[in-house]
Write a protein that holds these residues in place. Structure first.
Motif, short mmCIF file in Angstrom:
data_model
loop_
_atom_site.label_atom_id
_atom_site.label_comp_id
_atom_site.label_asym_id
_atom_site.label_seq_id
_atom_site.Cartn_x
_atom_site.Cartn_y
_atom_site.Cartn_z
N LYS A 189 18.32 -48.79 22.21
CA LYS A 189 17.40 -47.66 22.68
C LYS A 189 15.83 -48.14 22.81
N LYS A 190 15.14 -47.50 23.69
CA LYS A 190 13.91 -48.02 23.82
C LYS A 190 12.93 -47.53 22.50
N PRO A 191 12.02 -47.88 22.10
CA PRO A 191 11.27 -47.38 21.08
C PRO A 191 10.74 -45.90 21.26
N SER A 192 10.16 -46.06 22.51
CA SER A 192 9.61 -44.47 22.90
C SER A 192 10.71 -43.55 22.80
N GLU A 193 12.03 -43.82 22.67
CA GLU A 193 12.85 -42.76 22.84
C GLU A 193 13.11 -42.17 21.31
N MET A 194 12.67 -43.07 20.23
CA MET A 194 12.58 -42.77 19.03
C MET A 194 11.18 -42.16 18.48
N ASN A 195 10.17 -41.70 19.19
CA ASN A 195 9.07 -41.69 18.93
C ASN A 195 8.28 -42.65 18.41
N MET A 196 8.48 -44.10 18.83
CA MET A 196 7.88 -45.20 18.37
C MET A 196 7.27 -45.96 19.53
N MET A 197 6.34 -46.74 19.19
CA MET A 197 5.63 -47.51 20.09
C MET A 197 5.12 -48.83 19.40
N VAL A 198 5.26 -49.85 20.18
CA VAL A 198 4.56 -51.10 19.67
C VAL A 198 3.71 -51.76 20.55
N ARG A 199 2.41 -52.12 20.25
CA ARG A 199 1.54 -52.88 21.34
C ARG A 199 0.98 -53.87 20.44
N TYR A 200 0.30 -55.05 21.29
CA TYR A 200 -0.44 -56.13 20.67
C TYR A 200 -1.65 -55.95 21.62
N PHE A 201 -2.93 -55.63 20.85
CA PHE A 201 -3.97 -55.67 21.58
C PHE A 201 -4.99 -56.78 21.39
N SER A 202 -5.50 -57.37 22.33
CA SER A 202 -6.63 -58.35 21.82
C SER A 202 -7.94 -57.83 22.36
N PHE A 203 -9.02 -58.47 21.86
CA PHE A 203 -10.48 -57.92 22.03
C PHE A 203 -11.21 -59.12 22.51
N PRO A 204 -12.53 -58.60 22.93
CA PRO A 204 -13.36 -59.79 23.26
C PRO A 204 -14.04 -60.42 22.33
N SER A 205 -13.98 -59.80 20.89
CA SER A 205 -14.73 -60.35 20.06
C SER A 205 -14.20 -60.00 18.77
N ILE A 206 -14.63 -60.60 17.72
CA ILE A 206 -13.93 -60.19 16.24
C ILE A 206 -14.55 -59.04 15.90
N GLY A 207 -16.06 -58.69 16.41
CA GLY A 207 -16.59 -57.42 16.03
C GLY A 207 -15.67 -56.24 16.60
N LYS A 208 -15.53 -56.39 17.75
CA LYS A 208 -14.66 -55.21 18.59
C LYS A 208 -13.42 -55.11 17.77
N LEU A 209 -12.81 -56.22 17.53
CA LEU A 209 -11.36 -55.98 16.78
C LEU A 209 -11.62 -55.13 15.59
N ILE A 210 -12.75 -55.66 14.77
CA ILE A 210 -12.76 -54.97 13.62
C ILE A 210 -13.05 -53.54 13.70
N GLU A 211 -13.98 -53.09 14.66
CA GLU A 211 -14.33 -51.69 14.95
C GLU A 211 -12.98 -50.96 15.21
N ALA A 212 -12.10 -51.54 16.23
CA ALA A 212 -11.07 -50.85 16.24
C ALA A 212 -10.12 -50.68 15.26
N GLU A 213 -9.96 -51.72 14.29
CA GLU A 213 -9.00 -51.74 12.95
C GLU A 213 -9.58 -50.55 12.21
N LEU A 214 -11.11 -50.48 12.00
CA LEU A 214 -11.43 -49.41 11.24
C LEU A 214 -11.28 -48.17 11.56
N LYS A 215 -11.35 -48.07 13.13
CA LYS A 215 -11.16 -46.54 13.60
C LYS A 215 -9.97 -46.09 13.63
N ILE A 216 -8.77 -47.02 13.70
CA ILE A 216 -7.46 -46.72 13.67
C ILE A 216 -7.00 -46.47 12.20
N GLY A 217 -7.54 -47.09 11.09
CA GLY A 217 -7.47 -46.75 9.79
C GLY A 217 -8.12 -45.45 9.46
#
Lengths: 511, 488
Positions: free
Chosen positions: A223-251
């Protein structure tokens, strides 16, 4: 170890002849010439064995599933807890499970999935003990971390006394581990053996079992993950600063089931089935990513919840200039990462496969943003080793993940290398010592245990080593127990390098 | 000041009090422990003075009784257990040392009350996960060190939450910092390196803060603590659910907490809800109570920075699926109580008079930790004991608070009584002792034992007591810290 016949017989009387051995072939299997192996089957047997160790002043080491085998460098009793492998209880209503030390996370998770629940699985993976205790895991965002999942606990001290914490002592129940009064959860990592423990469990809206298809080693989901209400993604960022910002916002927005700060090399390890394929894929990923990144797993409790979480994630990624790694959007790769990273059967590929060994500097509990500057320096130093061909070339990135909605976190950087190459091993140890010293000098963190002498660290951290020594002395007056307090999973060694204390003189074994 | 000259020399005359009125004030509280007059009351101004005082106490072998919250006190833990004690009143140490929005953490001295900290963290966009309507004089550190239950089980990952790190002067007189605060570096150096005092466990294998919590001041004196804070919601949608059937309400609570749909979430009986909402007793109290079903669940949905409306409407859908399945209905009001008004109440300390005292002037609490399946039976036992003693069970308050993300439930019985009425007072005193015994037989776990029953509760498990005493001997070898409490 050559126990005298009489002493050997005393131990044999506790566990039975079939559960004790000093046969050289068995010793070889435990990678130590200095041991007698004992397999206790119950708390009472553990207590009796430890009491005998005290009587004869013989050091012991207990291990459940282990992560790496750290055989002490002195003669000892090795208590292999593999017979204590029962799931005692799963209490759905009150959201806890009770396990013995040799229940592995994979077994517990399989049972929990059927009930719509999950537990924290340590980063070492689902083949390791399901005891909560220490150890941080990839699902820490949702399932907390380390000792914070412990509830009632049965603890055999280094003197062989059975102490039952919380409700277990009061009413033989498992739902609370604290009190009456101060909580001895504060001390049981100081030594002894955990023989049974309740751990918190959490809601799991996913399937009761994954619809696996394919053949080993290349499984995926039908089954596709989306059929189970699940999703996996990998995101890359232009800088560590942006990555941290995204991580904190997601948290803070509470949308992620898992946020795992994989480097591209860790993603490639997980979706490939051999080193050759791994390195080829890593090359491709390295070209595709724009900078540091992390993997996110979104899980919806119901359709609207899933839709909301995806919408927030998209917005955060947009605000932080994140880019999705296309290879992971492929439903097959997504599905592989989903089941591997929620059942946490990924770790071995990430760590051991490439070089045969890895050595790590980690900071458990503290958020990634606290340590990024220091670990970026560590990554620069690691790249020097890569250039010299001393460790596996994986771009040297540090990684981290959020825990408890981003309140806490985990940060780590490791080198993968060939342990039989002396130059590599030496270089990695020197790298660790350099990075550890920088952690202290920069006031960043207490480095991982064993990297620097404990008195060097302790002096810089409230002299905790002195206080810990007093605790150790109080609960292990004959000095027979593990020196580090990590005997339950063998997560540390009693060897010269990583011992908190040298083995006390009075614990010298009788031969 | 006879006999206290050495203290006056260190702390100054105005910070060493031994007048009769002061000593009387600190010699007892609303609990049933025997009053014991202290030798004097010392008010240290900072950690350095606390350390000097503990060293002095070791030197003179004099008991110290730490207290941070202002009166009235209820549990007997701040009443000296033996004569000749010095009360260490920390209520003057009132610095809010830091509020750190990025790390969601605050750091305070022991005298800081909820009333003082709430506006300070709100200014930074944060909020506290706090106990249910604490009294105005209750300090944040006092509450956390006592492991008081908090109203948002979703954010109560561990029973120790929201406590993060502490600086403590052990009974030996040594200063120690726990968790991430331990080092390396000073606190200021850690801040400069981008750190925060947030991770509670360690350093090393021990979790030192767990030995300080629940100790009732018997291990040392905390001179500051940090605590995790939560984000202030952008949108909130509170609900009430009334029912005569507690088991159904508890089923709903289980799923709301399990699926992490709700922030605040607790159950009150009609007496307690009326006591909280009424401003005039007995008239308004009785009027409100008459409109209420026996049990009322309060829960609150929240949206944060991203699409708060979407989030709340999704949560409403989730809640609605569960309530339909269980056969309950969530409303904006139940009887004479509005969910919005209730939400306003639970975000602040209790208005004056303290809600537990408004009705009759005194209140005795019996509280323990339990599981959902046992609650109805335990409430039945308590009702029987109360009725048999002549205390009408219908007048008793009940507060049920899911904690540790639904693994446990805090159950609290509030016995309101008139302290001036000797018959009533004696009845509650006897009822209390009997109730603790009967409830323990049903599996009620008195994790925080206070008052006259404390020794009986803790001494039941000799191995546990032995282990605690080994720790005590390390941290307070001369037993100067609050002797006579717990098993020490």
């Amino acid at each position: 170890m050559a126990l005298s016949k009489d002493v050997y017989k005393e131990f044999e009387d506790v566990v039975g002849a079939e559960n004790i051995s000093d046969d050289p072939a068995i010793k070889d299997a435990y990678r130590s010439p200095d041991l007698t192996v004992i397999l206790p089957g119950s708390t009472e047997e553990v207590a009796a064995v430890i009491k005998l160790c005290n009587k004869h002043k013989i050091p012991y080491k207990a291990q459940s599933t282990g992560w790496m085998l750290f055989a002490p460098t002195y003669d000892f009793i090795f208590m292999d807890l593999r017979r204590m492998n029962r799931i005692i209880e799963i209490n759905e209503k009150n959201m806890y499970a009770v396990v013995e030390p040799y229940v592995i996370s994979a077994e517990l998770m399989a049972e929990l999935f059927k009930r719509g629940m999950i537990c924290n699985v340590k980063g070492s993976g689902s083949t390791c003990t399901a005891l909560a205790m220490s150890g941080h895991g990839h699902m820490g965002m949702t399932t907390s971390t380390g000792d914070r999942n412990d509830l009632a606990t049965e603890w055999v001290t280094d003197e062989g006394e059975i102490v039952r914490l919380g409700t277990l002592g009061a009413s033989d129940e498992w739902f609370c581990g604290d009190g009456p009064g101060p909580s001895l959860r504060g001390v049981y990592r100081g030594g002894g053996v955990i023989t049974r423990q309740a751990t918190k469990v959490y809601h799991w809206p996913g399937p009761s079992e994954y619809p696996l298809e394919g053949l080993s080693p290349r499984y995926t989901l039908s089954k596709k993950p989306s059929e189970m209400n699940m999703m996996v993604r990998y995101f890359s960022f232009p800088s560590i600063g942006k990555l941290i910002e995204a991580e904190l916002k997601i948290g803070e927005s509470e949308i992620a089931f898992e946020l795992m700060g994989f480097c591209p090399s860790m993603v490639s390890s997980n979706i490939t089935t051999s080193n050759e394929e791994d390195f080829e894929t890593l090359e491709q990923f390295t070209r595709e990513v724009q900078g540091p990144g992390f993997m996110v797993i979104i899980v919806g409790n119901f359709d609207e919840d899933f839709a909301y979480k995806k919408k927030v994630l998209a917005q955060i990624i947009k605000e932080t200039d994140g880019e999705s790694l296309k290879a992971v959007e492929d439903p097959d790769a997504e599905a592989t990462l989903l089941f591997q990273c929620t059942r946490v059967c990924a770790s071995i590929r990430e760590t051991f496969r490439a070089g045969g060994m890895f050595s790590s500097m980690m900071v458990q509990g503290q958020r990634y943003d606290n340590h990024v500057r220091w670990l970026e320096e560590a990554a620069v130093l690691k790249r020097e080793l890569i250039e010299k061909g001393l460790v596996i070339a994986d771009d040297g990135q540090q990684f981290g993940w959020g825990e408890e909605g981003g309140h806490l976190g985990h940060t780590e950087i490791f080198c993968r290398y060939n342990p039989y190459d002396e130059k590599s091993s030496k270089a990695v140890q020197e790298w660790l010592a350099k990075v550890g010293k920088r952690a202290l000098d920069g006031c960043f963190a207490v480095p991982s245990m064993g990297i620097l002498p404990v008195d060097v660290i302790g002096k810089r951290a409230s002299n905790y080593h002195i206080w810990f020594g007093k605790l150790k002395e109080a609960f292990d007056p004959n000095g027979v127990g593990e020196n580090t307090g990590f005997s339950y999973v063998g997560a540390d060694t009693s060897g010269v390098h990583t011992s908190i204390y040298q083995k006390p003189e009075k614990a010298s074994p009788k031969k | 000041m006879a006999g206290n000259e050495s203290l006056v020399k260190i702390f100054g005359a105005k910070n060493v009090l031994d007048d009769a009125e002061t000593l009387e004030e600190y010699s007892g509280d609303f609990s049933f422990v025997s009053p014991v007059r202290p030798r004097c009351v010392v008010k240290p101004k900072n950690a350095d003075e606390v350390q000097k005082l503990v060293k002095w106490a070791n030197d003179k072998r004099t008991p110290l009784v730490p207290v941070s919250s202002g009166s009235p006190h209820f549990r007997g833990d701040t009443v000296p257990g033996i004569g000749g004690a010095v009360v260490v009143d920390l209520s003057g140490m009132k610095k809010i040392i830091r509020v750190d929005r990025a790390h969601r953490v605050a750091m305070v001295e022991p005298g800081v009350t909820f009333a003082e900290l709430i506006p300070a963290v709100e200014k930074e966009g944060l909020r506290l996960n706090m106990p249910l309507l604490p009294r105005k004089s209750k300090t944040v550190i006092g509450s956390m060190l006592e492991r008081e239950p908090v109203v948002m089980p979703k954010y109560h990952w561990d029973i120790s939450d929201p406590l993060a790190c502490v600086e403590v002067v052990f009974g030996t007189g040594d200063m120690f910092r726990t968790g991430q605060a331990a080092g390396p570096g000073t606190i200021e150096e850690q801040w400069a390196a981008g750190g925060a005092q947030k991770t509670p466990y360690g350093p090393g294998p021990a979790a030192w803060y767990r030995l300080i919590q629940g100790a009732q001041g018997t291990m040392g004196i905390v001179t500051w603590a940090s605590l995790r804070c939560e984000i202030l919601p952008k949108l909130e949608e509170p609900f009430l659910v009334g029912s005569a059937e507690l088991d159904r309400l508890l089923e709903l609570v289980h799923w709301l907490v399990r699926m992490r749909l709700v922030n605040e979430c607790f159950v009150l009986n009609d007496s307690n809800l009326a006591a909280i909402m009424a401003r005039k007793f007995p008239g308004e109290y009785q009027d409100i109570k008459d409109t209420l079903p026996p049990w009322v669940l309060f829960f609150n949905l929240a949206g944060y920075d991203y699409f708060p409306e979407d989030r709340v409407s999704s949560q409403i859908k989730g809640v609605s699926d569960i309530t339909k399945r269980i056969g309950l209905e969530a409303d904006k009001a139940v009887g004479g109580v509005s969910a919005v008004e209730m939400l306003k109440m639970v975000k602040r300390p209790s208005p004056e008079p303290y809600w537990k005292l408004g009705g009759k002037g005194a209140c005795h609490d019996i509280f323990f930790i339990t599981t959902y399946d046992k609650l109805e039976g335990q409430i039945g036992v308590m009702n029987d004991v109360a009725n048999k003693s002549g205390y009408p069970a219908l007048d008793m308050g009940v507060y049920l608070q899911p904690i540790v993300q639904g693994s446990n439930c805090h159950c609290e019985f509030n016995l309101f009584y008139d302290p001036q009425d000797p018959v009533e007072l004696e009845r509650v005193k006897e009822l209390s002792a009997e109730a603790v015994n009967c409830l323990m037989a049903t599996g009620a776990f008195f994790s925080r034992p206070y008052d006259r029953s404390a020794r009986m509760i803790i001494n039941r498990d000799a191995a546990y007591v032995d282990a605690l005493n080994r720790v005590k001997t390390i941290l307070d070898p001369n037993h100067v810290m609050n002797p006579g409490k717990l098993c020490f």
